[in-house]
Design a protein around this motif. Structure first.
Motif, PDB file in Angstrom:
ATOM      1  N   LYS A 147      -0.223   9.876   5.696  1.00  0.00           N
ATOM      2  CA  LYS A 147      -0.938  11.083   6.111  1.00  0.00           C
ATOM      3  C   LYS A 147      -0.907  11.251   7.626  1.00  0.00           C
ATOM      4  CE  LYS A 147      -1.870  12.016   1.928  1.00  0.00           C
ATOM      5  NZ  LYS A 147      -0.613  11.375   1.486  1.00  0.00           N
ATOM      6  N   GLU A 148      -0.023  10.489   8.265  1.00  0.00           N
ATOM      7  CA  GLU A 148       0.136  10.631   9.710  1.00  0.00           C
ATOM      8  C   GLU A 148       1.446  11.355   9.962  1.00  0.00           C
ATOM      9  OE1 GLU A 148      -2.056   6.603  11.234  1.00  0.00           O
ATOM     10  OE2 GLU A 148      -0.020   6.431  10.512  1.00  0.00           O
ATOM     11  N   SER A 149       1.560  11.951  11.140  1.00  0.00           N
ATOM     12  CA  SER A 149       2.786  12.681  11.401  1.00  0.00           C
ATOM     13  C   SER A 149       3.228  12.572  12.845  1.00  0.00           C
ATOM     14  CB  SER A 149       2.599  14.149  11.031  1.00  0.00           C
ATOM     15  OG  SER A 149       3.759  14.854  11.297  1.00  0.00           O
ATOM     16  N   LYS A 207       8.018  12.725   2.966  1.00  0.00           N
ATOM     17  CA  LYS A 207       6.706  12.456   2.386  1.00  0.00           C
ATOM     18  C   LYS A 207       6.212  11.054   2.767  1.00  0.00           C
ATOM     19  CE  LYS A 207       6.119  11.701  -1.921  1.00  0.00           C
ATOM     20  NZ  LYS A 207       6.247  11.626  -3.352  1.00  0.00           N
ATOM     21  N   ASN A 230      -1.643   4.014   9.370  1.00  0.00           N
ATOM     22  CA  ASN A 230      -3.085   4.297   9.379  1.00  0.00           C
ATOM     23  C   ASN A 230      -3.820   3.640  10.534  1.00  0.00           C
ATOM     24  OD1 ASN A 230      -3.024   5.898   6.948  1.00  0.00           O
ATOM     25  ND2 ASN A 230      -2.614   3.985   5.879  1.00  0.00           N
ATOM     26  N   PHE A 273       5.195   3.993  -3.027  1.00  0.00           N
ATOM     27  CA  PHE A 273       6.347   4.889  -2.864  1.00  0.00           C
ATOM     28  C   PHE A 273       6.964   4.762  -1.481  1.00  0.00           C
ATOM     29  CE2 PHE A 273       4.469   8.439  -0.390  1.00  0.00           C
ATOM     30  CZ  PHE A 273       3.128   8.087  -0.463  1.00  0.00           C
ATOM     31  N   PHE A 281       3.603  16.397  15.620  1.00  0.00           N
ATOM     32  CA  PHE A 281       2.851  17.044  16.688  1.00  0.00           C
ATOM     33  C   PHE A 281       2.988  16.273  18.015  1.00  0.00           C
ATOM     34  CE2 PHE A 281       0.533  17.694  12.609  1.00  0.00           C
ATOM     35  CZ  PHE A 281       0.813  19.040  12.446  1.00  0.00           C
ATOM     36  N   LEU A 341      -2.943   5.093  13.906  1.00  0.00           N
ATOM     37  CA  LEU A 341      -2.977   6.219  14.849  1.00  0.00           C
ATOM     38  C   LEU A 341      -4.056   7.238  14.518  1.00  0.00           C
ATOM     39  CD1 LEU A 341       0.841   6.528  15.281  1.00  0.00           C
ATOM     40  CD2 LEU A 341      -0.787   5.932  17.053  1.00  0.00           C
ATOM     41  N   ILE A 342      -4.491   7.268  13.257  1.00  0.00           N
ATOM     42  CA  ILE A 342      -5.562   8.200  12.923  1.00  0.00           C
ATOM     43  C   ILE A 342      -6.857   7.881  13.664  1.00  0.00           C
ATOM     44  CG2 ILE A 342      -4.729   8.946  10.652  1.00  0.00           C
ATOM     45  CD1 ILE A 342      -6.563   6.940   9.348  1.00  0.00           C
ATOM     46  N   GLN A 372      -2.490   8.768  21.108  1.00  0.00           N
ATOM     47  CA  GLN A 372      -1.395   8.820  20.125  1.00  0.00           C
ATOM     48  C   GLN A 372      -0.064   8.990  20.859  1.00  0.00           C
ATOM     49  OE1 GLN A 372      -2.187  11.766  17.105  1.00  0.00           O
ATOM     50  NE2 GLN A 372      -3.729  10.508  16.103  1.00  0.00           N
ATOM     51  N   LYS A 416       6.859   9.546   5.493  1.00  0.00           N
ATOM     52  CA  LYS A 416       6.684   9.489   6.952  1.00  0.00           C
ATOM     53  C   LYS A 416       7.497   8.338   7.574  1.00  0.00           C
ATOM     54  CE  LYS A 416       4.391  13.134   6.906  1.00  0.00           C
ATOM     55  NZ  LYS A 416       3.153  13.201   6.195  1.00  0.00           N
ATOM     56  N   ARG A 467       0.843  -1.194   0.000  1.00  0.00           N
ATOM     57  CA  ARG A 467       0.000   0.000   0.000  1.00  0.00           C
ATOM     58  C   ARG A 467       0.880   1.246   0.000  1.00  0.00           C
ATOM     59  NH1 ARG A 467      -4.341   2.537   4.321  1.00  0.00           N
ATOM     60  NH2 ARG A 467      -5.382   3.734   2.715  1.00  0.00           N
TER      61      ARG A 467
END
Lengths: 211, 274
Positions: free
Chosen positions: B248-250, B266, B216, B83, B253, B218-219, B226, B268, B80
């Motif tokens: 799309k997680e980071s 990109k 995907n 890249f 924060f 932690l979202i 988190q 992550k 999935r």
């Protein structure tokens, strides 16, 4: 600032846009005329945008807009004057008035991201402070969300189906609720600017009549 | 009380019932998404209000099981976001190859496609038996699927395309056997994988890991949870180990951010530096 301008500015907190087939052409027409000092955040669900791994669609929009366009990351803080795009294959959800969250839950209306999910979650947070916009598209996704925005006292705008590349989606929104403005694409940014920066309600609107 | 406040109270009561009856704690799940998913499930099972479903939740175990399936759905596929796997090939594995034996924790592995993807990458880097993957999830049904390694044949095309985009140069069909409308992952790949139940909300550290993969998951959690999980990963990793998250997680924060440097922005992927 006169009282009406101040009232309108304090009423609206965020703009939501739902768009599907035809969005590549439609979104830049709505976003690019908006000025750098645009006062609200704009949250967008574009069905199956071709961003994929290259972030192509975000780049494409950034090249055409004065506002910064960001593909939302989980916990993304919401700032005024920025445009947030739902990532491919994830729902965009408003978590609270300050941040966005993502979800890989089941598809809604056969879509992930789903417009209804964004609109519905945004109403829970912003209540009547929303402007919901539905543009071109082939599915009825977003119609429920628009009705919820209307019922809670937000403002609703649909692209005039006669001018839409694919009319089914704005038509479904129009059928689902009493839309404030039905406009061709090129009139949408001007209407937003008039409303938010000059505090002027265009006379045709339901919102105008009820104020 | 406004309607939305009452609805939030209903969600709270419902989650409290789940926790007290079944011991699953959803308190620190991202509330906006969780409420939405519960409402969706209850809509499908013909309950108008969340609180209406509480008696059934308490007495009907099958109903609860079905709910858990809905709440823990994770969408996954082979390689999935190819890249990301390309970056693992190019930036992570060359570093990992300097260690004599690799321990990898895939937290929240769902139905396991990405676990097999990682095993394939490692085999292709000639780390044949020099690694072990601990693949965990809190959903037993998903774990069972993962352990079986049997996937619908109709996904094979996407898998192959993803594999190639990730930099794979073999025929992807070398890694599975087709049978009827399914593909069965090679036994050879499973040799270095242990599938086990682990709940990120309540369970503890996996020690001395060189790579933690958690994509995907932690979202689904709020900031409090988190941070708990980020600390768990930080404590599980050796210095110099890698953390690979959803694209799309980071980590940015979170409170452990200073312990990591970005290996691939990109994608992550982060490396623990202290």
């Amino acid at each position: 600032m006169d009282q009406q301008v101040a009232d309108i500015r304090s009423k609206y907190k965020a703009i939501l846009i739902g768009v599907s087939a035809g969005g590549m052409d439609a979104l830049p027409q709505v976003l690019s005329p908006l000025p750098e000092d645009f006062p609200l955040p704009i949250l967008i669900v574009q069905h199956s945008h071709p961003s994929g791994d290259g972030g192509f669609f975000v780049e494409y929009l950034n090249e055409r807009c004065r506002l910064e366009v960001i593909e939302a990351t989980d916990n993304e803080p919401i700032s005024n004057g920025k445009v947030y795009l739902a990532p491919a294959d994830l729902h965009l959800v408003v978590a609270d008035s300050k941040s966005l969250t993502l979800s890989s839950g089941e598809k809604i209306n056969h879509s992930r991201p789903s417009i209804d999910v964004l609109f519905d979650s945004a109403v829970d947070v912003y209540h009547s402070g929303l402007i919901g916009i539905i543009l071109t598209g082939a599915t009825p996704d977003g119609a429920k969300g628009m009705r919820k925005i209307e019922k809670t006292g937000g403002l609703t705008i649909a692209q005039d189906p006669a001018t839409a590349k694919t009319p089914a989606m704005p038509q479904a929104a129009i059928d689902a609720c009493s839309i404030d403005y039905v406009l061709p694409l090129e009139d949408i940014p001007g209407t937003l600017v008039k409303l938010l920066q000059n505090g002027i309600w265009p006379k045709t609107s339901r919102a105008f009549r009820s104020t | 009380m406004k309607k939305i406040e009452i609805e939030n109270l209903e969600t709270e009561l419902f989650l409290d019932a789940i926790n007290k009856r079944y011991g699953y704690d959803f308190t620190h799940y991202a509330s906006a998404s969780l409420k939405r998913r519960i409402q969706h499930f209850l809509g499908e099972t013909n309950h108008n209000r969340i609180t209406e479903a509480i008696p059934r939740l308490l007495y009907d175990v099958d109903f609860f099981e079905a709910l858990i399936q809905t709440l823990s759905i994770t969408v996954t596929e082979m390689f999935r976001d190819p890249f990301v796997y390309r970056a693992v090939r190019e930036k992570v594995i060359p570093q990992l190859k300097t260690y004599p034996f690799l321990k990898i924790w895939h937290a929240g592995c769902a139905t396991g496609e990405e676990v097999y993807s990682m095993a394939i990458l490692l085999k292709e880097a000639d780390i044949c038996d020099g690694f072990h993957i601990y693949a965990t999830d809190f959903n037993d049904y998903a774990l069972k699927k993962a352990k079986e390694g049997i996937y619908p044949l109709k996904h094979a095309r996407t898998s192959t395309v993803n594999y190639q985009k990730s930099g794979g140069t073999k025929a992807f069909s070398e890694y599975y056997q087709s049978k009827y409308d399914s593909v069965i992952m090679n036994r050879e790949l499973k040799k270095n994988i242990t599938f086990a139940n682990h709940n990120l909300v309540t369970d503890s550290v996996f020690g001395e890991m060189h790579l933690v993969v958690c994509r995907n998951v932690l979202i689904y959690f709020d900031r409090v949870l988190q941070d708990r999980v980020f600390n768990l990963f930080n404590d599980s990793l050796i210095t110099g180990g890698f953390l690979c998250m959803g694209s799309k997680e980071s980590l940015q924060f979170s409170e452990v951010y200073e312990h990591f440097e970005e290996t691939a922005n990109k994608e992550k992927i982060y490396r623990k530096i202290k």
